[in-house]
Write a protein that holds these residues in place. Sequence first.
Motif, PDB file in Angstrom:
ATOM      1  N   MET A 159      -2.815 -15.024  17.699  1.00  0.00           N
ATOM      2  CA  MET A 159      -3.835 -14.355  16.914  1.00  0.00           C
ATOM      3  C   MET A 159      -3.256 -13.989  15.550  1.00  0.00           C
ATOM      4  O   MET A 159      -2.145 -13.522  15.450  1.00  0.00           O
ATOM      5  N   ARG A 160      -4.025 -14.201  14.528  1.00  0.00           N
ATOM      6  CA  ARG A 160      -3.600 -13.856  13.172  1.00  0.00           C
ATOM      7  C   ARG A 160      -3.707 -12.367  12.939  1.00  0.00           C
ATOM      8  O   ARG A 160      -4.668 -11.731  13.351  1.00  0.00           O
ATOM      9  N   SER A 161      -2.738 -11.809  12.236  1.00  0.00           N
ATOM     10  CA  SER A 161      -2.785 -10.375  11.963  1.00  0.00           C
ATOM     11  C   SER A 161      -3.636 -10.105  10.718  1.00  0.00           C
ATOM     12  O   SER A 161      -3.849 -10.978   9.877  1.00  0.00           O
ATOM     13  N   LEU A 162      -4.107  -8.896  10.633  1.00  0.00           N
ATOM     14  CA  LEU A 162      -4.952  -8.463   9.530  1.00  0.00           C
ATOM     15  C   LEU A 162      -4.131  -8.373   8.249  1.00  0.00           C
ATOM     16  O   LEU A 162      -3.047  -7.798   8.233  1.00  0.00           O
ATOM     17  N   ASN A 163      -4.637  -8.938   7.177  1.00  0.00           N
ATOM     18  CA  ASN A 163      -4.030  -8.792   5.860  1.00  0.00           C
ATOM     19  C   ASN A 163      -4.751  -7.619   5.190  1.00  0.00           C
ATOM     20  O   ASN A 163      -5.883  -7.776   4.719  1.00  0.00           O
ATOM     21  N   PRO A 164      -4.098  -6.441   5.152  1.00  0.00           N
ATOM     22  CA  PRO A 164      -4.793  -5.254   4.634  1.00  0.00           C
ATOM     23  C   PRO A 164      -5.253  -5.385   3.182  1.00  0.00           C
ATOM     24  O   PRO A 164      -6.336  -4.909   2.839  1.00  0.00           O
ATOM     25  N   THR A 165      -4.459  -6.037   2.349  1.00  0.00           N
ATOM     26  CA  THR A 165      -4.836  -6.167   0.945  1.00  0.00           C
ATOM     27  C   THR A 165      -6.090  -7.022   0.800  1.00  0.00           C
ATOM     28  O   THR A 165      -7.025  -6.658   0.080  1.00  0.00           O
ATOM     29  N   ALA A 166      -6.119  -8.144   1.494  1.00  0.00           N
ATOM     30  CA  ALA A 166      -7.295  -9.020   1.429  1.00  0.00           C
ATOM     31  C   ALA A 166      -8.520  -8.330   2.034  1.00  0.00           C
ATOM     32  O   ALA A 166      -9.622  -8.394   1.475  1.00  0.00           O
ATOM     33  N   ALA A 167      -8.331  -7.668   3.174  1.00  0.00           N
ATOM     34  CA  ALA A 167      -9.446  -6.962   3.807  1.00  0.00           C
ATOM     35  C   ALA A 167      -9.960  -5.852   2.900  1.00  0.00           C
ATOM     36  O   ALA A 167     -11.176  -5.662   2.759  1.00  0.00           O
ATOM     37  N   GLY A 168      -9.056  -5.115   2.274  1.00  0.00           N
ATOM     38  CA  GLY A 168      -9.459  -4.043   1.373  1.00  0.00           C
ATOM     39  C   GLY A 168     -10.193  -4.554   0.152  1.00  0.00           C
ATOM     40  O   GLY A 168     -11.200  -3.978  -0.272  1.00  0.00           O
ATOM     41  N   ALA A 169      -9.714  -5.657  -0.409  1.00  0.00           N
ATOM     42  CA  ALA A 169     -10.375  -6.224  -1.579  1.00  0.00           C
ATOM     43  C   ALA A 169     -11.782  -6.708  -1.225  1.00  0.00           C
ATOM     44  O   ALA A 169     -12.737  -6.482  -1.979  1.00  0.00           O
ATOM     45  N   LEU A 170     -11.923  -7.346  -0.074  1.00  0.00           N
ATOM     46  CA  LEU A 170     -13.241  -7.812   0.358  1.00  0.00           C
ATOM     47  C   LEU A 170     -14.168  -6.631   0.649  1.00  0.00           C
ATOM     48  O   LEU A 170     -15.334  -6.636   0.255  1.00  0.00           O
ATOM     49  N   LEU A 171     -13.638  -5.611   1.320  1.00  0.00           N
ATOM     50  CA  LEU A 171     -14.425  -4.415   1.614  1.00  0.00           C
ATOM     51  C   LEU A 171     -14.871  -3.737   0.321  1.00  0.00           C
ATOM     52  O   LEU A 171     -16.006  -3.259   0.214  1.00  0.00           O
ATOM     53  N   ALA A 172     -13.994  -3.711  -0.687  1.00  0.00           N
ATOM     54  CA  ALA A 172     -14.345  -3.117  -1.981  1.00  0.00           C
ATOM     55  C   ALA A 172     -15.429  -3.928  -2.683  1.00  0.00           C
ATOM     56  O   ALA A 172     -16.377  -3.365  -3.247  1.00  0.00           O
ATOM     57  N   ALA A 173     -15.306  -5.249  -2.660  1.00  0.00           N
ATOM     58  CA  ALA A 173     -16.317  -6.095  -3.301  1.00  0.00           C
ATOM     59  C   ALA A 173     -17.685  -5.886  -2.661  1.00  0.00           C
ATOM     60  O   ALA A 173     -18.699  -5.750  -3.357  1.00  0.00           O
ATOM     61  N   ILE A 174     -17.707  -5.832  -1.333  1.00  0.00           N
ATOM     62  CA  ILE A 174     -18.966  -5.587  -0.633  1.00  0.00           C
ATOM     63  C   ILE A 174     -19.490  -4.195  -0.962  1.00  0.00           C
ATOM     64  O   ILE A 174     -20.697  -3.997  -1.152  1.00  0.00           O
ATOM     65  N   GLY A 175     -18.586  -3.221  -1.062  1.00  0.00           N
ATOM     66  CA  GLY A 175     -18.987  -1.856  -1.404  1.00  0.00           C
ATOM     67  C   GLY A 175     -19.619  -1.768  -2.779  1.00  0.00           C
ATOM     68  O   GLY A 175     -20.635  -1.082  -2.964  1.00  0.00           O
ATOM     69  N   VAL A 176     -19.055  -2.460  -3.753  1.00  0.00           N
ATOM     70  CA  VAL A 176     -19.632  -2.467  -5.101  1.00  0.00           C
ATOM     71  C   VAL A 176     -21.017  -3.107  -5.072  1.00  0.00           C
ATOM     72  O   VAL A 176     -21.974  -2.599  -5.670  1.00  0.00           O
ATOM     73  N   ALA A 177     -21.131  -4.229  -4.357  1.00  0.00           N
ATOM     74  CA  ALA A 177     -22.430  -4.907  -4.270  1.00  0.00           C
ATOM     75  C   ALA A 177     -23.466  -4.015  -3.597  1.00  0.00           C
ATOM     76  O   ALA A 177     -24.611  -3.921  -4.062  1.00  0.00           O
ATOM     77  N   LEU A 178     -23.089  -3.358  -2.505  1.00  0.00           N
ATOM     78  CA  LEU A 178     -24.028  -2.475  -1.814  1.00  0.00           C
ATOM     79  C   LEU A 178     -24.370  -1.250  -2.662  1.00  0.00           C
ATOM     80  O   LEU A 178     -25.506  -0.776  -2.643  1.00  0.00           O
TER      81      LEU A 178
END
Length: 117
Positions: free
Chosen positions: A1-20
Motif C-alpha cells: 500500500m502506498r503511504s500518504l504524501n502529506p504535502t500533496a494531500a495538503g495542496a490538493l485539500l487547499a485547492a479544493i478549499g479555495v474552490a469551495l
Amino acid sequence: MRSLNPTAAGALLAAIGVALGAFGAHALRERLGPGALANFETGVRYQMYAALALIALGLQSGQRRAPGLLLAGAVIFSGTLYVLSLTGLRWLGAVTPVGGALLIAGFVVAALDARRR
C-alpha cells in the motif's frame, strides 16, 4: 500500500478549499440562509487549517501518524458540514464531531511526534 504524501494531500485539500470557498461566496450566498452559509464557511475554514497543517507536516520527517488523522478529520468534519448546508440533512450534525475529534487527535499526535524528535 502506498503511504500518504502529506504535502500533496495538503495542496490538493487547499485547492479544493479555495474552490469551495469561492463557490460558497458567489453561488451560495443568495441560495442559503445565514445559518447554512455559516456552516459551509466553517467547513471551508477548517478544511484550510487541515490543508496547511498537512503541507507543514510534509516538510518534517517523522510525521507518519498525524497526516492520516488530519486528512480523515477534514474530510469528515468539512464534508458533513457541506452536505448539511446544501441538503439540510440534520442527522449529519451528529457525525461532524467525529471529524472534529480526528482533527484534534491529528494535531495532538503531530505535537507529540514533533516533541519526540
